[in-house]
Design a protein around this motif. Structure first.
Motif, short mmCIF file in Angstrom:
data_model
loop_
_atom_site.label_atom_id
_atom_site.label_comp_id
_atom_site.label_asym_id
_atom_site.label_seq_id
_atom_site.Cartn_x
_atom_site.Cartn_y
_atom_site.Cartn_z
N LEU A 277 0.41 -8.63 -5.04
CA LEU A 277 0.95 -7.28 -5.04
C LEU A 277 0.06 -6.32 -5.82
CD1 LEU A 277 3.49 -6.44 -3.54
CD2 LEU A 277 4.79 -6.65 -5.65
N ASP A 278 -0.78 -6.86 -6.68
CA ASP A 278 -1.70 -6.03 -7.48
C ASP A 278 -3.00 -5.73 -6.74
OD1 ASP A 278 0.23 -6.52 -9.40
OD2 ASP A 278 -0.97 -8.01 -10.48
N LEU B 205 -0.45 1.00 2.93
CA LEU B 205 0.66 0.10 2.59
C LEU B 205 1.66 0.12 3.75
CD1 LEU B 205 1.31 1.20 -1.11
CD2 LEU B 205 -0.18 -0.64 -0.28
N SER C 212 2.04 5.33 -0.04
CA SER C 212 2.58 4.80 -1.29
C SER C 212 3.92 4.11 -1.04
CB SER C 212 2.76 5.92 -2.32
OG SER C 212 3.90 6.68 -2.00
N THR C 213 4.24 3.17 -1.91
CA THR C 213 5.42 2.32 -1.72
C THR C 213 6.71 3.15 -1.67
OG1 THR C 213 4.22 0.72 -3.06
CG2 THR C 213 6.50 0.20 -2.54
N TRP C 214 6.85 4.06 -2.63
CA TRP C 214 8.10 4.82 -2.69
C TRP C 214 8.31 5.68 -1.45
CZ3 TRP C 214 12.53 4.35 -4.73
CH2 TRP C 214 13.41 5.44 -4.83
N GLU C 215 7.25 6.29 -0.97
CA GLU C 215 7.38 7.12 0.24
C GLU C 215 7.78 6.25 1.43
OE1 GLU C 215 4.20 10.75 -0.58
OE2 GLU C 215 3.41 8.75 -0.12
N MET D 233 9.50 3.42 1.22
CA MET D 233 10.90 3.01 1.01
C MET D 233 11.86 4.13 1.44
SD MET D 233 10.80 1.05 -2.68
CE MET D 233 10.51 -0.72 -2.80
N LYS D 234 11.47 5.36 1.12
CA LYS D 234 12.33 6.49 1.49
C LYS D 234 12.36 6.70 3.00
CE LYS D 234 12.16 10.38 -1.02
NZ LYS D 234 11.48 11.42 -1.84
N TRP E 20 7.01 -6.78 0.96
CA TRP E 20 8.44 -7.00 1.18
C TRP E 20 9.17 -6.45 -0.04
CZ3 TRP E 20 10.57 -11.63 4.23
CH2 TRP E 20 9.67 -12.03 5.24
N SER E 21 10.25 -5.74 0.18
CA SER E 21 11.11 -5.36 -0.95
C SER E 21 11.88 -6.60 -1.38
CB SER E 21 12.10 -4.26 -0.54
OG SER E 21 13.03 -4.80 0.37
N ARG E 22 12.55 -6.53 -2.54
CA ARG E 22 13.39 -7.67 -2.94
C ARG E 22 14.45 -7.95 -1.88
NH1 ARG E 22 12.56 -11.90 -4.88
NH2 ARG E 22 11.43 -10.85 -6.56
N GLU E 23 15.01 -6.87 -1.31
CA GLU E 23 16.03 -7.05 -0.29
C GLU E 23 15.45 -7.74 0.94
OE1 GLU E 23 15.50 -4.26 -1.97
OE2 GLU E 23 17.37 -3.85 -3.05
N ARG F 31 2.01 1.98 -10.60
CA ARG F 31 1.34 0.98 -9.74
C ARG F 31 0.52 1.60 -8.62
NH1 ARG F 31 2.36 -4.20 -10.13
NH2 ARG F 31 1.65 -4.45 -7.98
N ASP F 32 1.10 2.59 -7.94
CA ASP F 32 0.41 3.12 -6.75
C ASP F 32 -0.54 4.27 -7.07
OD1 ASP F 32 1.68 1.33 -5.13
OD2 ASP F 32 3.08 2.75 -4.24
N VAL G 180 -1.16 -1.75 -12.91
CA VAL G 180 -0.34 -2.70 -12.14
C VAL G 180 0.23 -3.84 -12.99
CG1 VAL G 180 -1.48 -2.17 -9.96
CG2 VAL G 180 -2.37 -4.01 -11.41
N TYR H 263 6.92 -5.02 -10.05
CA TYR H 263 8.10 -4.79 -9.22
C TYR H 263 8.80 -6.13 -8.99
CZ TYR H 263 10.79 -4.31 -4.88
OH TYR H 263 11.79 -4.35 -3.93
N GLY H 264 10.09 -6.18 -9.33
CA GLY H 264 10.83 -7.42 -9.10
C GLY H 264 12.06 -7.20 -8.25
#
Lengths: 724, 152
Positions: free
Chosen positions: A216-217, A225, A268-271, A273-274, A421-424, B28-29, B34, B38-39
């Motif tokens: 993930l790093d 992404l 980016s990850t957050w974008e 996810m939204k 993958w998200s945790r979900e 992170r992004d 990093v 994220y967990g």
């Protein structure tokens, strides 16, 4: 005698002269094949197919490539320890580098089955001992003395008579030019300086300072992404997709559909996810959408009427049960559970015109490559796989589904992509420990001897949920073990100590039930059976009876079995993945609830390589076994997982851990593995102790759902205990 | 998108992201920090723990717009040389297995020791209860915190 390839060596020599960095390399692609090469750097070694090697630089730094994926089993420390032991290296000068996938250079580049150290033990020792012997020879020649007069220790060769001393770095070049000795002498274990000691994880500093070690790093300039929207329920497929709103969200590059997935690609990850939240996907039924309630009924039906596959049959169970003085029968059940490694699934893929680059956390890099090769019809030699550190695996990363997803997406969008993958996603995305119900039956004669034993395992996508040749097979004259399988759209996979992680709990609990019915001490009952297996074996016996007896007696002694007041002890012993672990759990009542206070473990994994790492594996295995037996359950409604994150899926936490005491049998046999074997016995030891404390037999996981944890339980009246 | 000036590990970092972006993903992004992991994304596992004006905070649910001038410390900024008493103790006790959760564990423990230099076992357990270690390295985490508390 010699396996030196002269043309190769002359080439390497020139490499050496131009770069000035000398390294001595050994391939351990296969046992016994130790071809020396002199290489300037890892890149040169890789180009020659020799990146499985140890190298000694002029400054004495020894670099060892670690081929197997590291997921917390501490292989990056234990592998080099074995090499360094035989090499007599100065451990402070050893550097470890994670190797990429190279099936020509390495065999079994897999993390799974507790198999790495057992598989590579001899290979690694030979590599170290061969290099050591050549270094000693090089020094002896330089001094003009017989090699027999020289010794090696801590990275130096010493001539005791004259006091001459040279470090390995100074000898490496000369040593590399010597023929490779065919038979090398390995150390006597009494001379081990590293093996068996507590050696710290080589990655501690990087881990505690937050270095980018994990998949993930991983970052590559120009990469995008992506996350996938997968069907919310097993047994459903996409009916329609409306991606307009998601595509219009900031930072979103594209939304693409492939197979049953909708990929949201962004910066980016957050974008991402939204944007996923505004994605409109309709699903339709594509098979059975099963619920946990259906499974409960299914287990009952299949247990009685299912078509069973016979796994083992000894003697005549029908006659034995018909003539028995006493018959016992009990059913045990375990739910689906998720692997939930702390680092969710992810992988980087870059599908280019000329080949594929894959980078990420996998337990099976070779499978990742084969799967991508098949999927995209690209030859394997054009696919590279680099292995990052794994933020846990527990079997989930044996599968390559998340790798092929990344590769397929990269091939569609024609960009380097890191799929996250998200945790979900991770918890609802499948590949669970299968749910299973067992029915055990035992026939006792008038003297309390077990003359008959039956086990039926009914599993959901479990393959064979029994281990038919494990104890007590071989100790019972009349025995029948069979299985019934239900095929479900819910996907399952290997979960740390596959099958045995729940079978052991059920079996070891039932054996306690039988011991009680026979009015025998649970440990003595098992020892008597083991003695029978030894003196009058029935059918094939595929476990080592003496090793099983050894751990049993050791843990009984360490735990003071049968001698303690105020605590209830439960015993369990199990053989898995070549190793033997016995445990005693101690339970006390607090506020009307049973509390596991302490667990003793005696392990026989053969030679312990790293005592610190070995203790970690045992303690971690016990915490893992206890936590999942106590708390974890993944249930389904109409095909949809009902738990999706750590808020509603419970994992064990610090306040819930018992004290753990670890002991190892010191028998000097070759290592037999320890990543998994400490986990299976825990559930049984705990359930047996709870039974003793409360009188209540828990036959279903997770234990926490049992009324015994409601706080209304009275402690069971103390019984006089026989000692083992 | 609004521009934010964040005080992270002693330096000011400018970042142009949506106001609801959690600090975790900013780190992170956007800032290439990093070490913060994220967990779960819902403040249930503690892998993303950072210090917010010294207090252990789950960065996965902390929107960037709520940070203001607060001083943020991540694992990369806990010590210059990676030699915070907890980082040393983590090595001495040989805590990590897979290691993924350990940055969050250390940051949670560091905030505890700052407030309570000599915590009892119960205080350690209560504080660390929010941090999941899937490998089950809890015994050594607890031991390392105790060890560090004797040195601080």
């Amino acid at each position: 005698m010699s396996t030196v390839n002269k043309s190769r060596r002359s080439f390497l020599k020139s490499t050496l002269l131009t770069t000035g960095g000398l390294m001595l390399g050994f391939s351990w692609a296969s046992a016994g094949a130790a071809a020396p090469v002199v290489v300037a750097d890892a890149g040169a070694a890789a180009s020659l197919g020799f990146n499985s090697y140890l190298s000694i630089a002029p400054d004495g730094i020894i670099t060892i490539f670690s081929p197997n994926p590291e997921l917390g089993q501490n292989i990056m420390t234990s592998f080099p320890m074995i090499v360094a032991e035989e090499l007599d290296a100065d451990w402070k000068k050893v550097k470890v580098v994670q190797a990429a996938l190279d099936t020509k250079a390495f065999d079994r580049q897999v993390t799974g089955g507790s198999g790495a150290v057992p598989h590579s033990w001899k290979l690694l020792r030979n590599a170290g001992a061969t290099a050591r012997q050549m270094l000693v020879q090089a020094a002896a020649q330089q001094w003009g003395v017989p090699a027999e007069e020289c010794t090696a220790a801590d990275g130096f060769v010493v001539h005791t008579k004259t006091g001459n001393k040279l470090d390995y770095g100074a000898l490496a070049e000369a040593a590399a030019k010597l023929p490779v000795p065919k038979d090398v002498k390995l150390k006597d274990r009494k001379d081990f300086k590293l093996i068996g000691k507590e050696v710290k994880n080589v990655a501690n500093k990087d881990i505690t300072t937050g270095k980018p070690l994990y998949g993930l790093d991983f970052h590559r300039e120009g990469m995008v992404l992506a996350m996938l929207q997968r069907p919310p329920a097993f047994g459903t497929r996409i009916k329609s997709v409306d991606a307009a709103a998601a595509k219009a969200m900031p930072g979103i590059i594209d939304v693409v559909q492939f197979k049953n997935n909708v990929a949201v690609v962004g910066k980016s990850t957050w974008e991402i996810m939204k944007a996923r939240k505004v994605l409109k996907v309709e699903y339709e039924k594509d098979g059975n959408t099963e619920s946990s309630e259906d499974h409960a009924k299914l287990f009952s039906t299949l247990m009685d009427t299912g078509t069973a596959t016979v796994r083992r049959k000894d003697g005549d169970v029908a006659t034995a049960f018909a003539g028995a003085a006493k018959v016992l029968r009990a059913e045990y059940e375990c739910p689906f559970i998720s692997h939930s490694p702390m680092e969710p699934m992810n992988f980087f893929a870059h599908v280019r015109e000329d080949g594929v680059e894959l980078v990420g956390p996998t337990q099976t890099p070779a499978l990742a490559r084969t799967s991508v090769s098949k999927l995209l019809n690209i030859p394997e030699e054009k696919i590279t796989v680099a292995i990052t550190r794994l933020g846990g695996g527990f079997g989930r990363r044996l599968k390559a589904d998340y790798v092929t997803e990344a590769a397929e997406l990269s091939s569609i969008i024609k960009k380097p992509v890191k799929l996250i993958w998200s945790r979900e996603d991770d918890m609802t995305g499948g590949s669970y420990r299968p749910a299973v119900r067992y029915r055990f039956e035992a026939a006792l004669d008038a003297a309390g001897n077990m003359i008959g034993y039956k086990l039926r395992g009914v599993g959901i996508n479990s393959g064979n949920p029994t281990r038919e040749d494990n104890f007590p097979s071989g100790a019972v004259p009349n025995l029948l073990i069979d299985t019934v399988e239900h095929q479900s759209p819910i996907t399952t996979g290997a979960w740390r100590a596959p099958i045995t992680n729940f079978l052991a709990y059920a079996e070891q609990s039932f054996l306690d039930e039988v011991a009680q019915a026979a009015k025998k001490d649970p440990i003595q009952f098992r020892l008597d059976l083991l003695q029978k297996a030894k003196t009058a074996p029935v059918g094939a016996i595929k476990y080592d009876i003496d090793r099983m007896i050894g751990v049993t007696k050791l843990v009984a002694q360490k735990a003071g079995w049968g001698t303690k007041k105020g605590v209830s002890q439960g015993f369990s012993v199990y053989f898995s993945h070549r190793s033997y672990v016995a445990q005693v759990a101690e339970v006390v009542m607090k506020g009307g609830k049973p509390v596991v206070q302490k667990i003793y473990a005696a392990s026989d994994c053969g030679e312990v390589v790293n005592l610190s790492g070995a203790r970690q594996q045992v303690m971690g295995g016990i915490v893992d076994g206890l936590g999942h037996a106590m708390y974890s359950k993944l249930s389904f409604k109409d095909g949809a997982p009902q738990q999706n994150n750590f808020g509603n899926y419970r994992l064990i936490r610090m306040m819930e851990i018992p004290e753990i005491e670890t002991h190892f049998v010191d028998n000097g046999i070759e290592p037999t593995g320890l990543g998994e074997p400490a986990l299976p016995p825990t559930g049984g030891a705990v359930a047996n102790a709870i039974q003793k404390a409360t009188g209540k037999r828990i036959r279903k996981q997770p234990f926490i759902e049992d009324p015994v944890f409601s706080g209304k339980t009275q402690a069971a009246p103390a019984k006089k205990m026989k000692t083992a | 998108m609004p521009l934010y000036k964040l005080q992270i590990n002693g330096t000011t970092r400018e970042i142009d992201v949506a106001e609801d972006t959690p600090l975790l993903w900013v780190l992170r992004d956007h800032l290439n920090l990093v070490g913060t992991k994220y967990g779960c994304g819902i403040a249930q596992c503690g892998a993303c723990t950072v210090h917010f004006d010294g207090a252990a905070t789950r960065s996965c649910v902390l929107p960037v717009s709520a940070i203001g001038n607060a001083k943020i410390t991540t694992i990369e900024g806990l010590s210059k040389e990676g030699d915070h008493p907890l980082q040393q103790a983590w090595d001495e006790v040989d805590v990590p297995q897979c290691g993924y959760c350990q940055a969050g564990q250390i940051m949670t423990a560091a905030a505890l020791l700052k407030q309570t230099p000599h915590p009892t076992t119960a205080q350690i357990e209560q504080t660390m209860h929010g941090n999941i270690c899937r490998c089950g390295a809890y015994h050594r985490i607890r031991e390392a915190i105790k060890l560090a508390s004797t040195k601080a």
